[in-house]
Design an enzyme around this catalytic site. Structure first.
Site, PDB file in Angstrom:
ATOM      1  N   ALA A 188      -0.711   8.264   0.081  1.00  0.00           N
ATOM      2  CA  ALA A 188       0.029   7.794  -1.951  1.00  0.00           C
ATOM      3  C   ALA A 188       0.299   6.246  -2.166  1.00  0.00           C
ATOM      4  O   ALA A 188      -1.152   5.262  -1.694  1.00  0.00           O
ATOM      5  CB  ALA A 188       1.600   7.005  -1.006  1.00  0.00           C
ATOM      6  N   GLY A 196      -0.562  10.468   2.385  1.00  0.00           N
ATOM      7  CA  GLY A 196       0.033  11.485   1.589  1.00  0.00           C
ATOM      8  C   GLY A 196      -1.476  12.397   1.285  1.00  0.00           C
ATOM      9  O   GLY A 196      -0.871  13.729   1.019  1.00  0.00           O
ATOM     10  N   GLU A 245      -1.881  15.583   3.789  1.00  0.00           N
ATOM     11  CA  GLU A 245      -0.071  16.311   3.456  1.00  0.00           C
ATOM     12  C   GLU A 245      -0.234  17.151   2.932  1.00  0.00           C
ATOM     13  O   GLU A 245       0.352  17.659   2.903  1.00  0.00           O
ATOM     14  CB  GLU A 245       1.097  15.292   3.635  1.00  0.00           C
ATOM     15  CG  GLU A 245       1.468  14.180   4.866  1.00  0.00           C
ATOM     16  CD  GLU A 245       2.115  13.069   4.051  1.00  0.00           C
ATOM     17  OE1 GLU A 245       2.000  12.075   3.588  1.00  0.00           O
ATOM     18  OE2 GLU A 245       3.651  13.159   5.527  1.00  0.00           O
ATOM     19  N   GLU A 275      -1.068   5.933   7.941  1.00  0.00           N
ATOM     20  CA  GLU A 275       0.512   5.450   7.939  1.00  0.00           C
ATOM     21  C   GLU A 275       0.343   4.073   8.357  1.00  0.00           C
ATOM     22  O   GLU A 275       1.518   3.100   8.365  1.00  0.00           O
ATOM     23  CB  GLU A 275       2.181   5.785   7.193  1.00  0.00           C
ATOM     24  CG  GLU A 275       1.484   6.965   6.240  1.00  0.00           C
ATOM     25  CD  GLU A 275       0.290   7.885   6.853  1.00  0.00           C
ATOM     26  OE1 GLU A 275      -0.392   8.532   8.119  1.00  0.00           O
ATOM     27  OE2 GLU A 275       0.782   8.905   5.689  1.00  0.00           O
TER      28      GLU A 275
HETATM   29  N1  COA Z   1      -2.410   3.194  -3.147  1.00  0.00           N
HETATM   30  C1  COA Z   1      -2.618   1.905  -3.658  1.00  0.00           C
HETATM   31  N2  COA Z   1      -4.499   1.313  -4.299  1.00  0.00           N
HETATM   32  C2  COA Z   1      -4.923   2.008  -3.184  1.00  0.00           C
HETATM   33  C3  COA Z   1      -4.920   3.032  -2.119  1.00  0.00           C
HETATM   34  C4  COA Z   1      -3.653   3.137  -2.127  1.00  0.00           C
HETATM   35  N3  COA Z   1      -3.228   4.072  -1.286  1.00  0.00           N
HETATM   36  N4  COA Z   1      -5.580   3.230  -1.505  1.00  0.00           N
HETATM   37  C5  COA Z   1      -7.406   2.300  -1.570  1.00  0.00           C
HETATM   38  N5  COA Z   1      -6.410   1.097  -2.705  1.00  0.00           N
HETATM   39  C6  COA Z   1      -6.458   0.637  -4.159  1.00  0.00           C
HETATM   40  C7  COA Z   1      -7.072  -0.733  -3.227  1.00  0.00           C
HETATM   41  O1  COA Z   1      -6.294  -2.113  -3.034  1.00  0.00           O
HETATM   42  C8  COA Z   1      -8.000  -1.334  -3.949  1.00  0.00           C
HETATM   43  O2  COA Z   1      -8.008  -1.614  -4.955  1.00  0.00           O
HETATM   44  P1  COA Z   1      -9.057  -2.971  -5.944  1.00  0.00           P
HETATM   45  O3  COA Z   1     -10.133  -2.282  -6.170  1.00  0.00           O
HETATM   46  O4  COA Z   1      -7.932  -3.213  -7.260  1.00  0.00           O
HETATM   47  O5  COA Z   1      -8.640  -4.187  -4.736  1.00  0.00           O
HETATM   48  C9  COA Z   1      -9.292   0.365  -4.444  1.00  0.00           C
HETATM   49  O6  COA Z   1      -8.170   1.176  -4.372  1.00  0.00           O
HETATM   50  C10 COA Z   1     -10.716   0.015  -3.697  1.00  0.00           C
HETATM   51  O7  COA Z   1     -10.133   0.620  -2.006  1.00  0.00           O
HETATM   52  P2  COA Z   1     -10.575   0.577  -1.114  1.00  0.00           P
HETATM   53  O8  COA Z   1     -10.164  -0.084  -0.126  1.00  0.00           O
HETATM   54  O9  COA Z   1     -11.939  -0.996  -1.449  1.00  0.00           O
HETATM   55  O10 COA Z   1     -12.341   1.575  -1.468  1.00  0.00           O
HETATM   56  P3  COA Z   1     -12.841   2.000  -0.185  1.00  0.00           P
HETATM   57  O11 COA Z   1     -13.644   2.884  -0.229  1.00  0.00           O
HETATM   58  O12 COA Z   1     -13.086   1.008   1.278  1.00  0.00           O
HETATM   59  O13 COA Z   1     -11.047   2.635   0.881  1.00  0.00           O
HETATM   60  C11 COA Z   1      -9.899   3.798   1.246  1.00  0.00           C
HETATM   61  C12 COA Z   1     -10.872   3.515   0.686  1.00  0.00           C
HETATM   62  C13 COA Z   1      -9.033   5.102   1.004  1.00  0.00           C
HETATM   63  C14 COA Z   1     -10.072   4.675   2.513  1.00  0.00           C
HETATM   64  C15 COA Z   1      -8.909   2.543   1.996  1.00  0.00           C
HETATM   65  O14 COA Z   1      -8.339   2.440   0.855  1.00  0.00           O
HETATM   66  C16 COA Z   1      -8.089   2.801   2.595  1.00  0.00           C
HETATM   67  O15 COA Z   1      -8.032   2.633   3.781  1.00  0.00           O
HETATM   68  N6  COA Z   1      -6.879   3.133   1.645  1.00  0.00           N
HETATM   69  C17 COA Z   1      -5.558   3.623   2.359  1.00  0.00           C
HETATM   70  C18 COA Z   1      -5.364   5.005   3.190  1.00  0.00           C
HETATM   71  C19 COA Z   1      -3.653   4.576   3.458  1.00  0.00           C
HETATM   72  O16 COA Z   1      -3.539   4.163   4.283  1.00  0.00           O
HETATM   73  N7  COA Z   1      -2.937   5.945   2.555  1.00  0.00           N
HETATM   74  C20 COA Z   1      -1.666   6.269   3.437  1.00  0.00           C
HETATM   75  C21 COA Z   1      -1.038   5.833   2.428  1.00  0.00           C
HETATM   76  S1  COA Z   1       0.517   6.694   2.170  1.00  0.00           S
END
Ligand code: COA
Length: 613
Positions: A72, A111, A114, A134
């Site tokens: 999400a 998400g 999901e 989450e």
């Molecule tokens: N929603 C919005 N923005 C997100 C995001 C999300 N779910 N996941 C990552 N981003 C953004 C980060 O803030 C970052 O933004 P920036 O470049 O402006 O700082 C960019 O995407 C890249 O993320 P980053 O974490 O630096 O990349 P990564 O390759 O190291 O890791 C993920 C990628 C997806 C593993 C990591 O971002 C992550 O764990 N995201 C959250 C996942 C999560 O908890 N999802 C559940 C939500 S329901």
């Protein structure tokens, strides 16, 4: 022929291509395909269009770019769903009359997983990571994860994945029953199309996870009680793990639709709560910390492969796993890192510095007369490096400070997840860029500082205040208990040993000191120390100070860091308490001028960060 959905700010969010009777719907919202309103609407429209098209028989959902889907869109959190809710979208995908196949590479998180669970079949590459993280944002999965995952992998394993938030790789996911097949890293799309083609040829239609209860293990006596007990021990103070367990339990006790509604209500209740707000702050704060506005994007980042330890403080430290002193801790961390060679003094002979990318010393004076390569970085790791060593002498553009935070109990390494990087007045951009790269390579969160390390300076203030409280009548055990109950690991504070003796503040006499006073004074003076560092330009942002405490000193994630905590409580109240302390205890307690100013303006530390961004 292809088509694309362009929504919201005219960004292309999905791209549909056709291979025979198969529609390939690619999620295309860089960098992580977060399920924003535009992408949710885009997926819905693309799936509905393919469903309605008589020439198409099946749909493959795939991620363009680095991953399937990072979940999400966290930037939308805190507001109700716009356009279409994620749960409603996933119901729509699951209800599709034609088979939908998820083709997963990179990440399918939150998400994103999901969404894959709502598809009728799933393929992934072996290196893909699938998980429900989450809980790490203080939430439960909010779009069916707690209902569909146990139906696929069994209740116990689902509890494990959802409560820990840890992902599994493609191979493990296949073994668990989460996937129908693995696909090669190269050629995922072709394999998914072939898979979908076989479904069509064999007349296999949609297969909905929600309709199959056979793997639910809700009859197992003691399963949920044991999960609750383990989570209470492992995640002390966190609300979300227990809420995750309640949602998974609902999968076996409520009809599917009611359990989904319970999950969604729980998700929104947690989202509005202080813990999730703090954990989301921590998530973005960590990512912000890596950004250094005045560092040119093209600053050369040299690989660090060979490190030498210089000076008497680090002699023989590298292989001892020593926990004492930042220099020895960092030496131990470097010597355990893959791909790094660490050279230390043998007997009285200093290590050969030729070919070393980084020379690490425990004191700035140890760096003064080294015969290192001209390109080598000269780093000092001490709680309070001598500032003159960073500001005077030869080769100052190569010099900086590194600090690995406090040793944390239970941590596999004698340190934390933090690497503070102290810039000197002359540190060259490429030296800073290289240090940032080193932190990343070590799997550490980098925070860039000036004037001194943030953690040790603030910790010093906290310990001094703790010492004063003991002097006034609190017992060291009481102080340790209060801080432990707050969620701070006592080890970084040195509270497992005797507390430093503090000067009794003027006007204080030995007396019973309440738990509330201990907590308030420790936190208030800590935040004041942070504010002073911030106003002196020692930290780039208030949130960097939070990251130091979260990643380096065991601050509980659900409290978001000291500066976030002060913002949440309100700065006028903090200012008033510090003023009252100054009245009783002397001018040393008077609030930092930054606190005075923000409190007067009705502002917050976070506003400063926003203005700078
Ligand atoms: N929603 C919005 N923005 C997100 C995001 C999300 N779910 N996941 C990552 N981003 C953004 C980060 O803030 C970052 O933004 P920036 O470049 O402006 O700082 C960019 O995407 C890249 O993320 P980053 O974490 O630096 O990349 P990564 O390759 O190291 O890791 C993920 C990628 C997806 C593993 C990591 O971002 C992550 O764990 N995201 C959250 C996942 C999560 O908890 N999802 C559940 C939500 S329901």
């Amino acid at each position: 022929m292809g088509s694309s959905n362009t929504l919201g700010s005219l960004r292309t969010v999905t791209e549909t291509r056709r291979v025979g009777a198969i529609a390939i719907v690619a999620l295309s919202a860089p960098p992580v395909n977060a399920l924003s309103e535009a992408l949710r609407l885009g997926i819905r429209d693309a799936v509905e269009a393919a469903e309605a098209d008589p020439e198409l028989s099946a749909i493959v959902l795939i991620g363009a770019g680095r991953m399937f889907c990072g979940g999400a869109d966290i930037t939308e959190f805190g507001r109700p769903w716009q356009g279409i809710g994620l749960g409603a979208l996933l119901d729509r995908v699951e209800d599709c009359a034609k088979p939908v196949v998820a083709a997963i590479h990179g990440m399918a998180l939150g998400g994103g997983l999901e969404l894959a669970l709502a598809c009728h079949y799933r393929l992934a590459t072996p290196a893909a990571r699938l998980g429900q993280p989450e809980v790490k944002l203080g939430l439960v999965p909010g779009a069916g994860g707690t209902q569909r995952l146990p139906r696929l992998v069994g209740t116990e394993k689902a509890l494990d994945m959802i409560v820990s938030g840890e992902p599994v790789d493609g191979r493990a996911a296949l073994d668990l029953g989460l996937l129908d097949a693995l696909a090669a890293e190269e050629g995922l799309e072709a394999e998914a199309v072939a898979f979908a083609g076989r479904l069509v040829a064999e007349g296999r239609g949609p297969r909905r996870v929600r309709e199959d209860d056979s793997r639910l293990e809700h009859g197992r006596i003691g399963l949920f009680a044991a999960a609750r007990e383990a989570a209470a021990r492992r995640y002390r103070g966190f609300e979300a793990p227990q809420a995750c367990i309640a949602c998974v339990e609902a999968a076996g006790t409520l009809p599917f639709a009611e359990a989904l509604a319970f999950e969604e209500r729980t998700f929104f209740a947690l989202m509005a709560g202080a813990q999730s707000i703090a954990q989301r702050h921590a998530f973005f704060a960590e990512r912000e910390a890596a950004k250094v506005p005045d560092l040119p994007a093209d600053a050369r980042r040299r690989p660090v492969r060979r490190v030498a330890l210089a000076g008497p403080d680090l002699a023989g430290a590298a292989f001892a796993g020593a926990a004492e002193g930042p220099g020895r801790r960092l030496a131990a961390i470097l010597s355990q890192a893959a791909g790094l060679t660490v050279l230390c003094a043998e007997g009285a002979a200093p290590p050969d510095l030729a070919g070393c990318d980084l020379v690490l010393a425990g004191q700035t004076r140890d760096l003064a007369s080294l015969e290192a390569d001209p390109e080598a970085i000269l780093a000092v790791a001490a709680d309070a490096p001598d500032p003159s060593g960073l500001a005077e002498g030869p080769r100052l553009e190569r010099v900086l400070g590194l600090h690995p935070g406090a040793p944390l109990p239970g941590s596999p390494l004698p340190g934390s997840r933090l690497l503070e990087i102290l810039r000197g007045p002359a540190t060259a951009p490429e030296v800073l860029a290289t240090a940032l790269g080193l932190a990343r390579g070590l799997g550490r969160v980098a925070v860039v500082t000036r004037g001194g390390f943030i953690g040790p300076r603030m910790l010093g203030r906290l310990r001094r205040e703790a010492g004063r409280l003991v002097h006034e009548g609190a017992s060291p055990e009481q102080v340790a208990r209060v801080l432990t109950e707050f969620g701070l690991a006592p080890a970084p504070l040195g509270l497992d040993a005797a507390l430093p003796e503090g000067e009794p503040a003027a006007g204080h006499h030995r007396r019973a000191v309440s738990d509330d006073e201990i907590l308030e004074r420790c936190l208030d003076t800590l935040v004041d120390a942070g504010a002073r560092i911030l106003e002196a330009g020692g930290a780039l942002r208030a949130s960097d100070i939070d990251v130091v405490w979260l990643a380096g000193y065991g601050w509980p994630a659900y409290r978001g860091g000291p500066m976030h905590g002060a913002d949440a409580q309100g700065l006028p109240a903090l200012r008033d308490r510090l003023r009252a302390l100054a009245d009783r205890g002397g001018p040393g307690y008077a609030p930092a001028s930054l606190i005075e100013r923000l409190a007067a303006e009705g502002g917050r530390f976070a506003d400063l960060d926003r203005r700078r961004a």
